[in-house]
Each structure stands twice: as structure tokens, then as C-alpha cells.
Write an enzyme that holds these catalytic residues in place. Structure first.
Site, short mmCIF file in Angstrom:
data_model
loop_
_atom_site.label_atom_id
_atom_site.label_comp_id
_atom_site.label_asym_id
_atom_site.label_seq_id
_atom_site.Cartn_x
_atom_site.Cartn_y
_atom_site.Cartn_z
N SER A 78 28.12 48.30 30.09
CA SER A 78 29.29 47.95 29.28
C SER A 78 29.02 48.09 27.79
CB SER A 78 29.71 46.51 29.60
OG SER A 78 28.61 45.64 29.44
N HIS A 108 31.33 50.15 52.81
CA HIS A 108 30.68 49.61 51.60
C HIS A 108 29.40 48.84 51.92
CE1 HIS A 108 30.76 48.09 47.41
NE2 HIS A 108 30.29 46.97 47.93
N GLU A 164 36.70 40.42 42.25
CA GLU A 164 35.97 39.78 43.35
C GLU A 164 36.00 38.25 43.22
OE1 GLU A 164 31.92 41.08 43.31
OE2 GLU A 164 31.44 40.13 45.24
O1 MCF Z 1 29.30 43.60 46.24
C1 MCF Z 1 28.29 42.70 45.91
C2 MCF Z 1 28.86 41.70 44.94
N1 MCF Z 1 29.51 42.31 43.79
C3 MCF Z 1 28.89 43.19 42.94
N2 MCF Z 1 27.80 43.87 43.08
C4 MCF Z 1 26.92 43.92 44.08
C5 MCF Z 1 27.07 43.39 45.36
N3 MCF Z 1 25.94 43.58 46.03
C6 MCF Z 1 25.11 44.24 45.24
N4 MCF Z 1 25.69 44.48 44.06
C7 MCF Z 1 24.98 45.21 43.00
C8 MCF Z 1 25.80 46.15 42.19
O2 MCF Z 1 25.86 47.40 42.78
O3 MCF Z 1 24.47 44.25 42.11
C9 MCF Z 1 24.45 44.77 40.81
C10 MCF Z 1 25.09 46.14 40.87
O4 MCF Z 1 24.14 47.14 40.79
C11 MCF Z 1 25.23 43.72 40.05
S1 MCF Z 1 25.41 43.92 38.34
C12 MCF Z 1 23.96 43.28 37.67
FE FE Z 2 29.31 45.46 46.86
#
Ligand code: MCF
Ligand code: FE
Length: 404
Positions: free
Chosen positions: A146, A62, A211
Site C-alpha cells: 500500500s 481459494h 472480510e
Molecule cells: O484469507 C485469509 C484471511 N485474509 C487475508 N489474507 C490471508 C488469508 N490467509 C492468508 N492470507 C495471506 C495473504 O495472502 O496473509 C497475508 C497475505 O499475503 C496477509 S497481509 C500481511
Molecule cells: Fe484468503
């Protein structure tokens, strides 16, 4: 044919002396060196330096390459302020993240021994870099949105990106795949369609899940820090799904769930029952204030992953391994070191559906050579010494070719 000899081979969680591997693009034989030399007299012989351990290539399941330009833009410490900072700086971060930046990060991963990774792609901008990098890339096209009003538009954009990654598959080491961003950010209608698409095409599937504490509060009660966030940016104050509904959407297709730090034992047991796996990102979880995943209690396979530079400081897998050793200070360090090496090889390969991650006949010839500073006094500690004494691999092979 090539034959590689190293002091130790990491096979089925143990370190075995006096073995060698014969390989072309795949592993052809694992046997005593003298037997292989006799069997393949014309083979090119590769003799690793003294005190070297031969591992299968490491797998980072990831990573968000598109966020590679982040150094200090995003706010670390707590999840919601981080998410606010993503909204604020995302456009600039994307603009600053060119191919050269992402390619450098692929090289950094490679030097640390990562021969395969799962790339979460929000926009498709890293496709070319992933096509050109020597590593195997499971290219997770991310679905996010969403708001029901825009759902169709977002879904067709997602479909286009899936198609683009599919058309690269034949001429690169890319596997097209699907990522559902999260339960709070994807409308259930398009979620179902994307899961069905993954299932139909047998594509790997992943999703960020539980998370942060804020995510839990929002999904359970429509309260907490996410409420203000959704009111401010999306003009809505109700979640689009529940924890249960979200989990059930994946019931019939094994999925790689990312984080799960705030999942209850019951939810984790449910994921285990359905054959899912978890990506564990300790530095990301620490930096975003999400808590510690109790890996000692998990009944399902998990991998160790870096996440992106959006929530980390490097994509070096040895940095992540060392952080994991510190983070899980309650677990015996030798046991944990061994467990973590399994997480980034065998467990990760299974989670991404790759034919690598172990040194057995028929597997891809993806290897990492790790050279220790001296002969280990107690061979049962090789896992720990490999993690503590390595910043970069001695050499790295993918599909039988040397890249480091
Ligand atoms: O894994 C980390 C933290 N959790 C969620 N999203 C992301 C992370 N790092 C980058 N992201 C990206 C995700 O793919 O940030 C955006 C998404 O495109 C967050 S939603 C505005
Ligand atoms: Fe991520």
C-alpha cells in the site's frame, strides 16, 4: 476410450440412475450403459462399487498453500489479532513450509475429491508443487503493497512471478492468474495496472474484499483496529482507497471476490450487476471472527472454498461442506446440501474459467466417486448423505486418468 458406470450421476443438480459416461481426456458421451457399450465395443469398462455417486471433480477456488505449516502459530478468534500474528510469524511459517508440506496438502485435497484449485501465491514458492500436482491449478500471483514509495518495486516483483507462472502453463495444468490482496493493502495505482494486465491476458482475477468489520471501519472512516495496525507497522494513518473506488476498479472484468462477509446488500447487488462472483470460506470466517456471509440473500454465483491453513484446520472439502451445513443453520438442510454441491462444481468452474464442473460432453474428464454406506432410502437426499458420510472420495480422475 473408457466407460464408467455408477449407481447415480450428478447432472444439472439432480441424481440420475442408469447412466454411464464414455471418456478419454474429455467426456465423449453420456448415455445408457448398454448404448455406450455398443457404441464403443473396445472401451475399458469401469464399474463403480454399489451405492456410488459420480460427481464432476470438486473445485476449491481459494487456498493459500504457502501457509501450510501453520498449526497453532496464528491467533484465531478475531481478525486483527490474527493479522498481527501473521506479521509476527510469517517468516517462520514460510521457512517451515517446504515442498513436502505443501505436496501433502495437495494430496489431502485430492483425496477429498478436489481436482482443481485456485492457489493464492504471495511469494511464488509453491509454483513447483503446483506444477507437479495432478490437479488443475489456477495460480493467482498476489499483488500486495500500500506504500506508494515501494509500489514500483512491488509491482515488478509481481510481474516476474506472473511471468514465471506463465512459463509453466504449457507443460503443466497451471493457469496463470492475478490476485489483488485487498483494498487495505494494495495501492490504487498498482491495483489498476494489475487489473489491466489480467484483462489484457484474459487471466482469472481475484481479491479479498470486506472480510472483517475492522476492514469496513478502516475503509469507510479511517478508524478502528486497522488504524493502530497501520500506525505501528506502516507509519501511516489513512487508507489508500475507499470501498467504492476499489469496487469500481473491477467494473469491466469479472472478478472472484473472497469473503465479502461485511458487504452491504447494496454493494453485493453492485457486484452482481457487474458479473462478479464470490468465494465463500465459512470455516475461515468463523475462525477469524469475521461473521457469517448471508448466502441465502446472494444474487450472484458463489463457490465454497477452504482458504489456507492460515485460517483453517484442514483443506478437506468435505470438512468445509459439513461446516457450511452447521454454519448456515437457518437454511433448510436438504436445499443447502444441494446448493453447496453446485457451488463446488459448476459455480466454481465458471468463477475460475475452467472447462470442468459438470458432466456434459466436451467437459474435462475430471470425476469424483463418492460411495455411500447403503442404498439411500430417499434418492432426493443423496446430496446430504454424500456430505455427511464422506471423509474421502472412493476414487478421483483428472483428465481421464485415475489418481486416487
Ligand atoms: O484469507 C485469509 C484471511 N485474509 C487475508 N489474507 C490471508 C488469508 N490467509 C492468508 N492470507 C495471506 C495473504 O495472502 O496473509 C497475508 C497475505 O499475503 C496477509 S497481509 C500481511
Ligand atoms: Fe484468503
Amino acid at each position: 476410450m473408457k466407460i464408467i458406470i455408477a449407481d447415480y450421476l450428478y447432472i444439472d443438480g439432480r441424481f440420475i440412475e442408469n447412466l454411464a459416461i464414455a471418456f478419454e481426456t474429455h467426456i465423449q458421451a453420456v448415455d445408457l450403459p448398454e448404448r455406450l457399450l455398443k457404441q464403443y465395443p473396445g472401451a475399458e469398462l469401469i464399474r463403480a462399487k454399489p451405492y456410488t455417486v459420480l460427481y464432476p471433480g470438486f473445485i476449491n477456488t481459494h487456498v493459500h498453500l504457502e501457509f501450510s505449516a501453520n498449526k497453532t502459530s496464528l491467533k484465531y478468534g478475531s481478525f486483527m489479532p490474527w493479522l498481527d500474528s501473521v506479521i509476527e510469524h510469517r517468516d517462520d511459517l514460510m521457512k517451515d513450509c517446504n515442498n513436502e508440506t505443501m505436496q501433502k496438502e495437495c494430496e489431502q485435497m485430492l483425496r477429498s475429491g478436489i481436482t482443481a484449485f485456485g492457489a493464492i501465491s504471495s511469494f511464488g514458492t509453491e509454483l513447483q508443487v503446483c506444477e507437479e500436482t495432478p490437479q488443475r491449478v489456477v495460480f493467482f500471483n498476489e499483488l500486495i503493497g500500500s506504500n506508494a514509495q515501494y509500489a514500483d518495486m512491488l509491482y515488478s516483483d509481481f510481474q516476474e512471478r506472473v511471468k514465471a507462472s506463465q512459463s509453466c502453463a504449457a507443460k503443466s495444468r497451471i493457469t496463470p492468474a492475478v490476485a489483488i490482496h485487498s483494498p487495505y493493502s494494495v495501492h490504487p495505482v498498482i491495483l489498476q495496472r494489475a487489473v489491466a494486465l489480467a484483462k489484457q491476458n484474459q487471466m482469472p482475477l481475484t481479491a479479498h474484499f470486506l472480510e472483517s468489520q475492522a476492514e469496513r471501519e478502516w475503509l469507510e472512516r479511517g478508524e478502528g483496529e486497522f488504524k493502530a495496525f497501520f500506525e505501528k507497522f506502516f507509519n501511516t494513518s489513512t487508507p489508500v482507497t475507499t470501498i467504492e473506488e476499489f469496487m469500481h476498479a473491477f467494473d469491466t472484468y469479472p472478478t472472484h471476490f473472497v469473503h465479502c462477509v461485511q458487504a452491504t446488500e447494496k454493494e453485493l447487488a453492485y457486484l452482481a450487476e457487474k458479473g462478479h462472483s464470490i468465494a465463500h470460506c465459512p470455516r475461515s470466517n468463523r475462525y477469524l471472527g469475521c461473521g457469517r456471509l448471508a448466502i441465502e440473500k446472494l444474487q450472484l454465483p458463489f463457490s465454497l472454498a477452504t482458504d489456507g491453513l492460515s485460517s483453517n484446520d484442514s483443506l478437506n472439502i468435505f470438512d468445509e461442506l459439513r461446516a457450511a451445513l452447521m454454519f448456515h443453520h437457518n437454511i433448510d438442510i436438504q436445499t443447502l446440501a444441494l446448493q453447496l454441491l453446485r457451488n463446488i462444481t459448476l459455480d466454481a468452474a465458471k468463477a475460475l474459467g475452467l472447462n470442468c464442473g459438470s458432466l456434459h460432453v466436451g467437459k474435462d474428464a475430471d470425476f469424483v466417486l463418492v460411495t455411500l454406506p447403503e442404498l439411500p432410502k430417499r434418492p432426493e437426499e443423496i446430496a446430504l448423505w454424500s456430505i455427511l458420510h464422506t471423509k474421502e472420495a472412493e476414487s478421483v480422475y483428472i483428465e481421464g486418468e485415475k489418481y486416487v
